[in-house]
Design an enzyme around this catalytic site. Sequence first.
Site, PDB file in Angstrom:
ATOM      1  N   LYS A   1      48.998  60.995  99.674  1.00  0.00           N
ATOM      2  CA  LYS A   1      49.047  59.415  99.259  1.00  0.00           C
ATOM      3  C   LYS A   1      47.828  58.696  99.128  1.00  0.00           C
ATOM      4  O   LYS A   1      46.882  59.314 100.004  1.00  0.00           O
ATOM      5  CB  LYS A   1      49.961  58.676 100.130  1.00  0.00           C
ATOM      6  CG  LYS A   1      50.457  57.240  99.696  1.00  0.00           C
ATOM      7  CD  LYS A   1      52.005  57.756  98.823  1.00  0.00           C
ATOM      8  CE  LYS A   1      52.417  56.667  98.048  1.00  0.00           C
ATOM      9  NZ  LYS A   1      53.689  56.857  97.445  1.00  0.00           N
TER      10      LYS A   1
ATOM     11  N   VAL B   1      65.507  51.285  87.572  1.00  0.00           N
ATOM     12  CA  VAL B   1      66.384  52.335  88.117  1.00  0.00           C
ATOM     13  C   VAL B   1      67.823  51.881  88.074  1.00  0.00           C
ATOM     14  O   VAL B   1      69.074  52.580  87.664  1.00  0.00           O
ATOM     15  CB  VAL B   1      66.088  52.975  89.638  1.00  0.00           C
ATOM     16  CG1 VAL B   1      67.004  54.187  89.974  1.00  0.00           C
ATOM     17  CG2 VAL B   1      65.132  53.529  89.364  1.00  0.00           C
TER      18      VAL B   1
ATOM     19  N   GLY C   1      70.128  45.210  92.779  1.00  0.00           N
ATOM     20  CA  GLY C   1      68.673  45.472  91.923  1.00  0.00           C
ATOM     21  C   GLY C   1      69.110  46.345  90.569  1.00  0.00           C
ATOM     22  O   GLY C   1      69.143  47.515  90.745  1.00  0.00           O
ATOM     23  N   VAL C   2      69.246  45.586  89.760  1.00  0.00           N
ATOM     24  CA  VAL C   2      69.448  46.212  88.419  1.00  0.00           C
ATOM     25  C   VAL C   2      68.214  46.292  87.480  1.00  0.00           C
ATOM     26  O   VAL C   2      68.105  45.673  86.336  1.00  0.00           O
ATOM     27  CB  VAL C   2      70.625  45.706  87.571  1.00  0.00           C
ATOM     28  CG1 VAL C   2      71.987  46.274  88.324  1.00  0.00           C
ATOM     29  CG2 VAL C   2      70.824  44.289  87.595  1.00  0.00           C
ATOM     30  N   GLY C   3      67.164  46.750  88.023  1.00  0.00           N
ATOM     31  CA  GLY C   3      65.785  46.817  87.377  1.00  0.00           C
ATOM     32  C   GLY C   3      65.843  48.356  86.723  1.00  0.00           C
ATOM     33  O   GLY C   3      66.709  48.609  86.079  1.00  0.00           O
TER      34      GLY C   3
HETATM   35  P1  NAD Z   1      62.347  47.423  89.533  1.00  0.00           P
HETATM   36  O1  NAD Z   1      61.302  46.462  90.050  1.00  0.00           O
HETATM   37  O2  NAD Z   1      62.263  47.736  88.037  1.00  0.00           O
HETATM   38  O3  NAD Z   1      63.609  46.615  89.922  1.00  0.00           O
HETATM   39  C1  NAD Z   1      64.132  45.840  90.953  1.00  0.00           C
HETATM   40  C2  NAD Z   1      65.077  45.274  90.667  1.00  0.00           C
HETATM   41  O4  NAD Z   1      65.597  44.564  92.109  1.00  0.00           O
HETATM   42  C3  NAD Z   1      64.603  43.890  90.201  1.00  0.00           C
HETATM   43  O5  NAD Z   1      65.483  43.605  88.914  1.00  0.00           O
HETATM   44  C4  NAD Z   1      64.449  42.660  91.323  1.00  0.00           C
HETATM   45  O6  NAD Z   1      64.786  41.440  90.520  1.00  0.00           O
HETATM   46  C5  NAD Z   1      65.547  42.966  92.193  1.00  0.00           C
HETATM   47  N1  NAD Z   1      65.347  42.567  93.295  1.00  0.00           N
HETATM   48  C6  NAD Z   1      64.299  42.498  94.141  1.00  0.00           C
HETATM   49  N2  NAD Z   1      64.601  42.128  95.373  1.00  0.00           N
HETATM   50  C7  NAD Z   1      65.926  41.896  95.383  1.00  0.00           C
HETATM   51  C8  NAD Z   1      66.524  41.382  96.277  1.00  0.00           C
HETATM   52  N3  NAD Z   1      66.158  40.828  97.529  1.00  0.00           N
HETATM   53  N4  NAD Z   1      67.862  41.189  96.108  1.00  0.00           N
HETATM   54  C9  NAD Z   1      68.594  41.660  94.960  1.00  0.00           C
HETATM   55  N5  NAD Z   1      67.716  41.974  93.898  1.00  0.00           N
HETATM   56  C10 NAD Z   1      66.365  42.068  94.240  1.00  0.00           C
HETATM   57  O7  NAD Z   1      62.091  48.608  90.296  1.00  0.00           O
HETATM   58  P2  NAD Z   1      62.713  50.088  90.246  1.00  0.00           P
HETATM   59  O8  NAD Z   1      61.683  50.876  89.629  1.00  0.00           O
HETATM   60  O9  NAD Z   1      64.001  49.858  89.629  1.00  0.00           O
HETATM   61  O10 NAD Z   1      62.886  50.485  91.700  1.00  0.00           O
HETATM   62  C11 NAD Z   1      63.888  50.185  92.565  1.00  0.00           C
HETATM   63  C12 NAD Z   1      63.910  50.768  93.773  1.00  0.00           C
HETATM   64  O11 NAD Z   1      63.783  52.035  93.766  1.00  0.00           O
HETATM   65  C13 NAD Z   1      62.436  50.205  94.554  1.00  0.00           C
HETATM   66  O12 NAD Z   1      62.554  50.584  96.030  1.00  0.00           O
HETATM   67  C14 NAD Z   1      61.614  51.593  94.228  1.00  0.00           C
HETATM   68  O13 NAD Z   1      60.658  51.955  95.337  1.00  0.00           O
HETATM   69  C15 NAD Z   1      62.587  52.640  94.629  1.00  0.00           C
HETATM   70  N6  NAD Z   1      62.172  53.937  93.799  1.00  0.00           N
HETATM   71  C16 NAD Z   1      61.970  53.935  92.306  1.00  0.00           C
HETATM   72  C17 NAD Z   1      61.706  54.960  91.525  1.00  0.00           C
HETATM   73  C18 NAD Z   1      61.400  54.896  90.140  1.00  0.00           C
HETATM   74  O14 NAD Z   1      61.591  55.995  89.398  1.00  0.00           O
HETATM   75  N7  NAD Z   1      61.026  53.590  89.534  1.00  0.00           N
HETATM   76  C19 NAD Z   1      61.759  56.244  92.042  1.00  0.00           C
HETATM   77  C20 NAD Z   1      61.943  56.250  93.733  1.00  0.00           C
HETATM   78  C21 NAD Z   1      62.157  55.147  94.200  1.00  0.00           C
END
Ligand code: NAD
Length: 351
Positions: free
Chosen positions: A79, A183, A179-181
Amino acid sequence: MEISEIQVDGYERVARCRDAESGLHALIAVHDTTLGPALGGMRILPYVSEDEALFDVLRLSRGMTYKSAIAQTGLGGGKSVIIGEPKTLKSPALFRAMGRFVDDFKGKYITAEDMNIGIPDLEAVHETTKWVVGLSREAGSSGNPSPYTARGCVEGMRAVLKELYGSEDFSGRRVLIQGVGAVGGRLAVLLKERGAEVVICDINEEVVANMRSEHGFESVKDVGHHKVECDIYSPCARGAGLNDDTIPALRCKAVAGSANNQLLEPKHADDLRAAGILYAPDYVINAGGIINVSVELLKGGYDEKVALEKIDRIYDILTQVFEVSRTKGISTRDAAAHIAELRLANAKKKG
Ligand code: NAD
């Protein structure tokens, strides 16, 4: 530019780089390369001290060793962290200097995107080192990892359903996604396609409103969402959501989601087990993204078909984790660590 070594027991190489011209102050940690070169993202954060940054890079690089070992990516764990405020510090010169630092590891450390790092930043890194993955699809790279992480979560959830009910069928199963971002949003759609009843929550009300109108999802407020009855609770927002306050409130049969570091402390894996809740260890079920990017490093380069086949193995890996947990009477967290450590020990024995 000045590169200096930091001796840390149990780590193959930890180094610091300072470059006055670009303002770079960064650390790279290579934890273990028994299974292959160390892959792990680069993040930039306003750490208050180098000690804080060191703590983070050591913890994260070790975590990558376990994640790659269990996902069988053929890679080790590493990392990198850049110390500073992303908004003011980021510049092409900074990332070119960071590329030279990465290059000093001669391929033992391969970098990728992490917090506050975007594709343009990685492109600047790529100007001074070839040891970068996760550039754009147009550049022949694997592109955005999120849809692959979501697919891996679906495969993991199939294993969860099989363990819970003896059937992998999603129809009528209620899944609550926090969390509907990138992923979680994709995951919600994939689960609906498979017949699951999806309930969503997010602190971003606009995102929830869009998902409701576009897909007809039921939604609940983020506050108190832990109490919603469901088959699977899927944390896809932030870490540390499973703790002393939330675990007693849960009304689910299993926890399975993409968020990193879901357990506030290791003991919370035991608390989930004691509560009769099946926990899919986060770094096992969310490995789809790293598996996808690791395919770039295979001979012949990135091939989506190969990536998907490997991602779908998350089903088998989690099934094995559940089996070890059951037969040894240990938490699924400890079972996953046991499998990863065994794999590392066997590889070390073979030399
Ligand atoms: P993202 O930022 O696109 O989505 C996160 C969503 O969670 C957002 O819509 C945000 O508004 C919401 N959110 C944040 N805090 C919140 C809370 N306290 N309560 C409710 N909703 C909340 O992120 P992502 O890329 O979708 O990743 C989501 C998680 O998965 C993170 O923890 C990330 O580290 C992990 N992750 C992602 C990947 C990837 O490929 N993107 C891979 C491994 C792990």
